[in-house]
Design a protein around this motif. Structure first.
Motif, PDB file in Angstrom:
ATOM      1  N   GLN A  33     -15.048 -15.778 -47.574  1.00  0.00           N
ATOM      2  CA  GLN A  33     -16.217 -15.926 -46.718  1.00  0.00           C
ATOM      3  C   GLN A  33     -16.248 -17.211 -45.894  1.00  0.00           C
ATOM      4  O   GLN A  33     -16.758 -17.215 -44.774  1.00  0.00           O
ATOM      5  CB  GLN A  33     -17.488 -15.851 -47.568  1.00  0.00           C
ATOM      6  N   ILE A  34     -15.728 -18.316 -46.434  1.00  0.00           N
ATOM      7  CA  ILE A  34     -15.797 -19.564 -45.670  1.00  0.00           C
ATOM      8  C   ILE A  34     -14.924 -19.502 -44.419  1.00  0.00           C
ATOM      9  O   ILE A  34     -15.396 -19.813 -43.319  1.00  0.00           O
ATOM     10  CB  ILE A  34     -15.470 -20.784 -46.558  1.00  0.00           C
ATOM     11  N   TYR A  82     -26.982 -22.927 -41.445  1.00  0.00           N
ATOM     12  CA  TYR A  82     -26.106 -23.251 -40.304  1.00  0.00           C
ATOM     13  C   TYR A  82     -26.882 -24.026 -39.248  1.00  0.00           C
ATOM     14  O   TYR A  82     -26.398 -25.032 -38.709  1.00  0.00           O
ATOM     15  CB  TYR A  82     -25.533 -21.973 -39.692  1.00  0.00           C
ATOM     16  N   ASP A 103     -22.619 -18.190 -50.457  1.00  0.00           N
ATOM     17  CA  ASP A 103     -21.807 -17.407 -51.383  1.00  0.00           C
ATOM     18  C   ASP A 103     -22.285 -17.528 -52.823  1.00  0.00           C
ATOM     19  O   ASP A 103     -22.113 -16.601 -53.621  1.00  0.00           O
ATOM     20  CB  ASP A 103     -20.337 -17.836 -51.294  1.00  0.00           C
ATOM     21  N   GLU A 113     -22.000 -21.623 -45.559  1.00  0.00           N
ATOM     22  CA  GLU A 113     -21.424 -20.511 -46.315  1.00  0.00           C
ATOM     23  C   GLU A 113     -21.153 -20.881 -47.759  1.00  0.00           C
ATOM     24  O   GLU A 113     -21.200 -20.019 -48.647  1.00  0.00           O
ATOM     25  CB  GLU A 113     -20.132 -20.033 -45.645  1.00  0.00           C
ATOM     26  N   THR A 132     -16.721 -17.083 -42.034  1.00  0.00           N
ATOM     27  CA  THR A 132     -17.923 -17.620 -41.389  1.00  0.00           C
ATOM     28  C   THR A 132     -17.579 -18.717 -40.385  1.00  0.00           C
ATOM     29  O   THR A 132     -18.216 -18.822 -39.328  1.00  0.00           O
ATOM     30  CB  THR A 132     -18.904 -18.166 -42.450  1.00  0.00           C
ATOM     31  N   LYS A 181     -26.896 -18.411 -44.879  1.00  0.00           N
ATOM     32  CA  LYS A 181     -25.859 -18.536 -43.856  1.00  0.00           C
ATOM     33  C   LYS A 181     -26.434 -18.985 -42.512  1.00  0.00           C
ATOM     34  O   LYS A 181     -26.036 -19.997 -41.954  1.00  0.00           O
ATOM     35  CB  LYS A 181     -25.128 -17.206 -43.687  1.00  0.00           C
ATOM     36  N   GLN A 228     -27.607 -13.908 -48.782  1.00  0.00           N
ATOM     37  CA  GLN A 228     -26.537 -14.608 -48.085  1.00  0.00           C
ATOM     38  C   GLN A 228     -26.935 -14.923 -46.642  1.00  0.00           C
ATOM     39  O   GLN A 228     -26.694 -16.016 -46.132  1.00  0.00           O
ATOM     40  CB  GLN A 228     -25.259 -13.776 -48.090  1.00  0.00           C
ATOM     41  N   SER A 273     -20.876 -24.333 -40.246  1.00  0.00           N
ATOM     42  CA  SER A 273     -20.776 -22.977 -40.796  1.00  0.00           C
ATOM     43  C   SER A 273     -20.139 -22.980 -42.182  1.00  0.00           C
ATOM     44  O   SER A 273     -20.561 -22.229 -43.067  1.00  0.00           O
ATOM     45  CB  SER A 273     -19.990 -22.073 -39.852  1.00  0.00           C
TER      46      SER A 273
END
Length: 357
Positions: free
Chosen positions: A222-223, A136, A172, A168, A226, A132, A128, A164
């Motif tokens: 998570q979104i 990004y 994920d 993400e 993040t 991530k 991840q 971001s």
């Protein structure tokens, strides 16, 4: 005409966009390759002696490596707290509180029981972190180029949010299988003692779906997490250097800059935990119970149930996020990567606004 104090206060909100500061800013320096130094980047200074060009393949690869270290190490380090948090979410009657969760776990499984799920945690969150942080940086540059220099500055908070969220989404997909195995090991006593036992058993029972049935709730958790993590961090760094640090960033040592990074990361982490906690509760219960759907779990937990374990998660995520940014920025320092300062208003925009002669 300069804005009123009320307008300035409103524009000081780190989540407002577009936003600009009515300050005289020096013309940005030229990079080693004669190109204008990019301004939208994480907290750090542009190095004179750098190992790679900003936006190069090597730069993105090292960013991904930094993400692996920052997420893999930190999430594995807090496995005991994560285990208690997950058990508190799925069985609040038994574990009741953080302290009782630790005592019950140690009494039933011994001290070694607190490390359950460390392998899928390390593998899953390393993958991840790779996506991530690495993606990004990619999306931030791509979207910034699409917007153009002036709009990228004016709408930088929206740029951070979009970059971001995009990163993400893919992170994920990489995390979901190991997250499902981790939660099953931690919250279902007797199901499996390690990853080698858990994966074949899950596949035999539910097939590939067992590893991805929690993907949508994972995105839900998570979104937003993040988006808050990156946008709040970027803007907090900007505000700290502007209002809290007593000297210009260019005069700060690398150690002092890393302290700012850690503080900004912790502030961002507290907000991250609050925003993503309800979805985290759903994911924990969903991965424990076979055949359940996100809607069924949400209905079962109710408005109060989704906030169980929030204090533990604030402590965990606040510390986690601060350490992740600290490690990530330290990797950039170690490998002598480009570390541009917080964004400054483009000269062309200052001229349009009549802020320069």
């Amino acid at each position: 005409m300069y804005p009123t104090a009320l307008t300035q206060l409103a524009r000081g909100n780190p989540f407002s966009a577009p936003l600009f500061s009515l300050q005289k800013v020096e013309e940005p320096q030229q990079s080693l390759h004669g190109q204008r130094t990019r301004r939208l980047a994480a907290a750090a200074t542009a190095e004179e002696d750098i190992s790679c060009a900003f936006g190069s393949s090597k730069y993105y690869a090292l960013c991904g490596f930094g993400g692996i270290l920052s997420c893999g190490i930190t999430h594995t380090a807090v496995v005991p707290l994560d285990l208690v948090k997950c058990r508190l979410q799925v069985d609040p009657d038994k574990y009741k509180s953080i302290a009782r969760g630790f005592s019950v776990t140690i009494r039933e499984d011994g001290v070694r029981g607190l490390a359950k799920g460390w392998a899928p945690t390390f593998i899953g969150y390393s993958m991840q972190g790779l996506c991530k942080f690495g993606l990004y940086e990619v999306f931030k540059v791509v979207y910034g180029d699409l917007l153009g220099e002036e709009n990228a500055y004016l709408w930088r908070t929206s740029l951070y949010l979009a970059a971001s969220a995009s990163a993400e989404f893919f992170a994920d997909i990489a995390l979901a299988p190991m997250e499902a195995a981790k939660v099953r090991i931690q919250t279902k006593p007797g199901y499996a003692n390690n990853l080698r036992q858990c994966v074949p058993k899950m596949f035999a029972e539910e097939g590939v779906w067992a590893f991805y049935k929690g993907l949508v709730p994972l995105w839900m958790r998570q979104i937003p997490y993040t988006m808050m993590k990156f946008s709040c961090f970027e803007r907090t760094v900007e505000m700290l250097y502007k209002y809290a640090v007593p000297k210009p960033r260019s005069e700060c040592s690398k150690s002092e800059q890393l302290v700012v990074t850690f503080v900004a990361g912790y502030i961002a982490g507290v907000f991250c935990a609050i925003v993503s906690h309800p979805a985290d509760s759903v994911v924990s219960v969903l991965n424990k119970e076979s055949g359940s759907t996100a809607g069924q779990v949400l209905k079962k937990l109710g408005p109060k149930g989704v906030w169980k374990g929030l204090v533990a998660r604030i402590i965990m995520i606040g510390t986690l996020t601060a350490l992740q940014w600290f490690i990530y920025d330290s990797v950039k320092v170690y490998f002598r990567m480009p570390r541009p300062p917080p964004p400054e208003m483009p000269e062309s925009l200052k001229k349009k606004l009549g802020l320069t002669e």
